[in-house]
Design a protein around this motif. Sequence first.
Motif, PDB file in Angstrom:
ATOM      1  N   MET A   2       0.647  -1.244   0.170  1.00 53.08           N
ATOM      2  CA  MET A   2      -0.097   0.179   0.082  1.00 53.08           C
ATOM      3  C   MET A   2       1.046   1.207   0.114  1.00 53.08           C
ATOM      4  SD  MET A   2      -3.222  -0.042  -0.146  1.00 53.08           S
ATOM      5  CE  MET A   2      -4.583   0.776   0.472  1.00 53.08           C
ATOM      6  N   LYS A   3       1.767   1.088   1.065  1.00 47.53           N
ATOM      7  CA  LYS A   3       2.636   2.350   0.914  1.00 47.53           C
ATOM      8  C   LYS A   3       3.460   2.396  -0.096  1.00 47.53           C
ATOM      9  CE  LYS A   3       3.562   2.586   5.799  1.00 47.53           C
ATOM     10  NZ  LYS A   3       4.479   2.370   6.675  1.00 47.53           N
ATOM     11  N   LEU A   4       3.931   1.510  -0.867  1.00 46.74           N
ATOM     12  CA  LEU A   4       4.549   1.317  -2.082  1.00 46.74           C
ATOM     13  C   LEU A   4       3.623   2.072  -3.196  1.00 46.74           C
ATOM     14  CD1 LEU A   4       7.150   0.633  -3.515  1.00 46.74           C
ATOM     15  CD2 LEU A   4       6.054  -1.546  -4.013  1.00 46.74           C
ATOM     16  N   VAL A   5       2.410   1.682  -3.533  1.00 45.06           N
ATOM     17  CA  VAL A   5       1.600   2.199  -4.410  1.00 45.06           C
ATOM     18  C   VAL A   5       1.380   4.017  -4.183  1.00 45.06           C
ATOM     19  CG1 VAL A   5      -0.882   2.121  -5.043  1.00 45.06           C
ATOM     20  CG2 VAL A   5       0.294   0.287  -4.530  1.00 45.06           C
ATOM     21  N   ARG A   6       1.289   4.231  -3.025  1.00 47.19           N
ATOM     22  CA  ARG A   6       1.190   5.802  -2.819  1.00 47.19           C
ATOM     23  C   ARG A   6       2.378   6.325  -3.265  1.00 47.19           C
ATOM     24  NH1 ARG A   6      -1.073   5.798   3.157  1.00 47.19           N
ATOM     25  NH2 ARG A   6      -3.116   4.698   2.830  1.00 47.19           N
ATOM     26  N   LEU A   7       3.606   5.689  -2.837  1.00 45.27           N
ATOM     27  CA  LEU A   7       4.832   6.351  -3.114  1.00 45.27           C
ATOM     28  C   LEU A   7       4.817   6.627  -4.857  1.00 45.27           C
ATOM     29  CD1 LEU A   7       7.434   7.529  -2.211  1.00 45.27           C
ATOM     30  CD2 LEU A   7       8.180   5.088  -2.393  1.00 45.27           C
ATOM     31  N   VAL A   8       4.598   5.533  -5.421  1.00 42.92           N
ATOM     32  CA  VAL A   8       4.527   5.542  -7.115  1.00 42.92           C
ATOM     33  C   VAL A   8       3.661   6.207  -7.497  1.00 42.92           C
ATOM     34  CG1 VAL A   8       4.205   4.234  -9.102  1.00 42.92           C
ATOM     35  CG2 VAL A   8       5.352   3.054  -7.161  1.00 42.92           C
ATOM     36  N   LYS A   9       2.435   6.706  -6.739  1.00 40.62           N
ATOM     37  CA  LYS A   9       1.396   7.590  -7.490  1.00 40.62           C
ATOM     38  C   LYS A   9       2.170   8.991  -7.357  1.00 40.62           C
ATOM     39  CE  LYS A   9      -2.886   5.189  -7.146  1.00 40.62           C
ATOM     40  NZ  LYS A   9      -4.173   5.174  -6.700  1.00 40.62           N
ATOM     41  N   ALA A  10       2.868   9.227  -6.183  1.00 40.55           N
ATOM     42  CA  ALA A  10       3.168  10.640  -5.722  1.00 40.55           C
ATOM     43  C   ALA A  10       4.298  11.097  -6.575  1.00 40.55           C
ATOM     44  CB  ALA A  10       3.594  10.764  -4.303  1.00 40.55           C
ATOM     45  N   VAL A  11       5.250   9.987  -6.852  1.00 42.62           N
ATOM     46  CA  VAL A  11       6.375  10.304  -7.869  1.00 42.62           C
ATOM     47  C   VAL A  11       5.883  10.480  -9.240  1.00 42.62           C
ATOM     48  CG1 VAL A  11       8.489   9.334  -8.727  1.00 42.62           C
ATOM     49  CG2 VAL A  11       7.880   9.317  -6.313  1.00 42.62           C
ATOM     50  N   CYS A  12       5.017   9.624  -9.720  1.00 40.33           N
ATOM     51  CA  CYS A  12       4.777   9.530 -11.262  1.00 40.33           C
ATOM     52  C   CYS A  12       3.515  10.433 -11.507  1.00 40.33           C
ATOM     53  CB  CYS A  12       4.304   8.107 -11.673  1.00 40.33           C
ATOM     54  SG  CYS A  12       5.541   6.978 -11.501  1.00 40.33           S
ATOM     55  N   ALA A  13       2.669  10.620 -10.658  1.00 38.37           N
ATOM     56  CA  ALA A  13       1.415  11.381 -10.834  1.00 38.37           C
ATOM     57  C   ALA A  13       1.726  12.921 -10.932  1.00 38.37           C
ATOM     58  CB  ALA A  13       0.218  11.210  -9.898  1.00 38.37           C
ATOM     59  N   ARG A  14       1.032  13.485 -11.606  1.00 41.80           N
ATOM     60  CA  ARG A  14       1.379  15.246 -11.872  1.00 41.80           C
ATOM     61  C   ARG A  14       0.476  15.861 -10.448  1.00 41.80           C
ATOM     62  NH1 ARG A  14       0.207  16.474 -17.939  1.00 41.80           N
ATOM     63  NH2 ARG A  14       0.740  18.703 -17.521  1.00 41.80           N
ATOM     64  N   PRO A  15       0.836  16.921  -9.907  1.00 43.38           N
ATOM     65  CA  PRO A  15      -0.030  17.380  -9.128  1.00 43.38           C
ATOM     66  C   PRO A  15      -1.114  18.350  -9.688  1.00 43.38           C
ATOM     67  CG  PRO A  15       2.160  18.402  -8.934  1.00 43.38           C
ATOM     68  CD  PRO A  15       2.149  17.340  -9.976  1.00 43.38           C
ATOM     69  N   SER A  16      -2.322  18.156  -9.110  1.00 39.09           N
ATOM     70  CA  SER A  16      -3.483  19.313  -9.709  1.00 39.09           C
ATOM     71  C   SER A  16      -3.175  20.381  -9.274  1.00 39.09           C
ATOM     72  CB  SER A  16      -4.644  18.634  -8.983  1.00 39.09           C
ATOM     73  OG  SER A  16      -4.669  18.736  -7.682  1.00 39.09           O
ATOM     74  N   ILE A  17      -3.899  21.391  -9.940  1.00 45.00           N
ATOM     75  CA  ILE A  17      -4.094  22.654  -9.529  1.00 45.00           C
ATOM     76  C   ILE A  17      -4.387  23.056  -8.146  1.00 45.00           C
ATOM     77  CG2 ILE A  17      -4.787  24.996 -10.121  1.00 45.00           C
ATOM     78  CD1 ILE A  17      -4.969  23.948 -13.042  1.00 45.00           C
ATOM     79  N   ARG A  18      -5.278  22.438  -7.711  1.00 45.44           N
ATOM     80  CA  ARG A  18      -5.744  22.657  -6.376  1.00 45.44           C
ATOM     81  C   ARG A  18      -4.642  22.396  -5.454  1.00 45.44           C
ATOM     82  NH1 ARG A  18     -11.606  22.169  -4.905  1.00 45.44           N
ATOM     83  NH2 ARG A  18     -11.730  23.381  -2.933  1.00 45.44           N
ATOM     84  N   GLU A  19      -3.892  21.288  -5.710  1.00 43.47           N
ATOM     85  CA  GLU A  19      -2.920  21.015  -4.600  1.00 43.47           C
ATOM     86  C   GLU A  19      -1.720  21.896  -5.010  1.00 43.47           C
ATOM     87  OE1 GLU A  19      -1.552  17.058  -6.061  1.00 43.47           O
ATOM     88  OE2 GLU A  19      -3.364  16.170  -5.212  1.00 43.47           O
ATOM     89  N   ILE A  20      -1.488  22.314  -5.708  1.00 40.85           N
ATOM     90  CA  ILE A  20      -0.548  23.422  -6.045  1.00 40.85           C
ATOM     91  C   ILE A  20      -0.789  24.827  -5.486  1.00 40.85           C
ATOM     92  CG2 ILE A  20       0.774  24.795  -7.653  1.00 40.85           C
ATOM     93  CD1 ILE A  20       0.765  22.749  -9.646  1.00 40.85           C
ATOM     94  N   MET A  21      -1.922  25.181  -5.625  1.00 36.74           N
ATOM     95  CA  MET A  21      -2.610  26.591  -5.403  1.00 36.74           C
ATOM     96  C   MET A  21      -2.896  26.369  -3.792  1.00 36.74           C
ATOM     97  SD  MET A  21      -2.373  28.536  -7.665  1.00 36.74           S
ATOM     98  CE  MET A  21      -3.163  30.061  -7.249  1.00 36.74           C
ATOM     99  N   GLY A  22      -3.432  25.336  -3.520  1.00 34.71           N
ATOM    100  CA  GLY A  22      -3.917  25.386  -2.179  1.00 34.71           C
ATOM    101  C   GLY A  22      -5.081  26.151  -1.846  1.00 34.71           C
ATOM    102  N   PRO A  23      -5.361  26.165  -0.520  1.00 32.30           N
ATOM    103  CA  PRO A  23      -6.801  26.781  -0.239  1.00 32.30           C
ATOM    104  C   PRO A  23      -6.838  28.417  -0.707  1.00 32.30           C
ATOM    105  CG  PRO A  23      -5.283  26.557   1.747  1.00 32.30           C
ATOM    106  CD  PRO A  23      -4.683  26.125   0.457  1.00 32.30           C
ATOM    107  N   LEU A  24      -5.741  28.848  -1.232  1.00 31.93           N
ATOM    108  CA  LEU A  24      -5.911  30.141  -1.571  1.00 31.93           C
ATOM    109  C   LEU A  24      -6.604  30.363  -2.902  1.00 31.93           C
ATOM    110  CD1 LEU A  24      -2.199  31.463  -1.362  1.00 31.93           C
ATOM    111  CD2 LEU A  24      -4.320  32.057   0.515  1.00 31.93           C
ATOM    112  N   HIS A  25      -6.805  29.560  -3.717  1.00 35.81           N
ATOM    113  CA  HIS A  25      -7.274  29.494  -4.973  1.00 35.81           C
ATOM    114  C   HIS A  25      -8.758  29.505  -4.957  1.00 35.81           C
ATOM    115  CE1 HIS A  25      -7.912  29.102  -9.151  1.00 35.81           C
ATOM    116  NE2 HIS A  25      -8.683  27.939  -9.062  1.00 35.81           N
ATOM    117  N   VAL A  26      -9.279  29.001  -3.860  1.00 38.73           N
ATOM    118  CA  VAL A  26     -10.995  28.720  -3.475  1.00 38.73           C
ATOM    119  C   VAL A  26     -11.389  29.934  -2.543  1.00 38.73           C
ATOM    120  CG1 VAL A  26     -11.368  26.744  -4.408  1.00 38.73           C
ATOM    121  CG2 VAL A  26     -10.669  26.943  -2.108  1.00 38.73           C
ATOM    122  N   ARG A  27     -10.355  30.627  -1.990  1.00 42.64           N
ATOM    123  CA  ARG A  27     -10.709  31.626  -0.718  1.00 42.64           C
ATOM    124  C   ARG A  27     -11.738  32.727  -1.220  1.00 42.64           C
ATOM    125  NH1 ARG A  27      -6.434  34.208   3.244  1.00 42.64           N
ATOM    126  NH2 ARG A  27      -6.290  32.074   3.775  1.00 42.64           N
TER     127      ARG A  27
END
Length: 195
Positions: free
Chosen positions: A1-26
Motif C-alpha cells: 500500500m505504501k509502495l502504491v502511494r509512493l509510486v502515485k506521488a512520484v509519477c502523478a502530476r499534482p493538480s492545480i488545487r494541490e499547487i494553489m492550495g486553499p488560496l485559490h478557492v478563498r
Amino acid sequence: MKLVRLVKAVCARPSIREIMGPLHVRTFQHDFVPRDPNAKPKRFKYPQVYDPYGPRPPPSDKVVELAERIAALPPEERRQIGPTLTERLRHPKMQVIADEGMDLGAQGGAGAGAGAPKAEEKKEKTAFDVKLEKFDAAAKIKVIKEVRAFTNLGLKEAKELVEKAPVILKQGITKDEANDIMEKIKAAGGVAVME
C-alpha cells in the motif's frame, strides 16, 4: 500500500488545487477591516459649471455697469446693439451659405426676396474675392507657393488651381487681406484682381 502511494506521488502530476492550495478557492478575506460605521462620508465641492479654462477674474465695475444699462434698455434698442458693435468694431460680415442645387421651395431662394438686391446695392461692400487672372510661365512655381501659403492647399491642389487661371483663389475676405494677397501674387509674378 505504501509502495502504491509512493509510486502515485512520484509519477502523478499534482493538480492545480494541490499547487494553489486553499488560496485559490478563498472567497472571504478574514483580515478585511470594515469601515467605521460612525464615520461621515467625505463631501467634495464640485463647481456648478465646468470651465476648462479655470477660474476667471470677476468683471470690472465698468463692465457690470454697462451690462446693467444694456439690460435696462427696451427690446427694440437691444436688437440694435449687435449690428452697431459689428459695424463699429469692423468685424467681417458673416458669409452666406451657397444654396446652389438645394430646393428651398417657399422658404427662400432666388425669387423669395425681390426687393432685397436693391437694398444690398446701397450698402458698402465688405467681403471681397481675389481672382488670379494670369501668371508668367517662368514664375509658376513661385505663384503656386504663394497660393499654398494663404489657401492651406496641398501642392497638387494648388498646382491644379493655378493652372485653371483665371480662377478665384479666396472668397469673402476683407479689403486689407485681399490687397495683401494681391501684392504677394504680384511679387511672385502673377496678376490678381479683387472682385
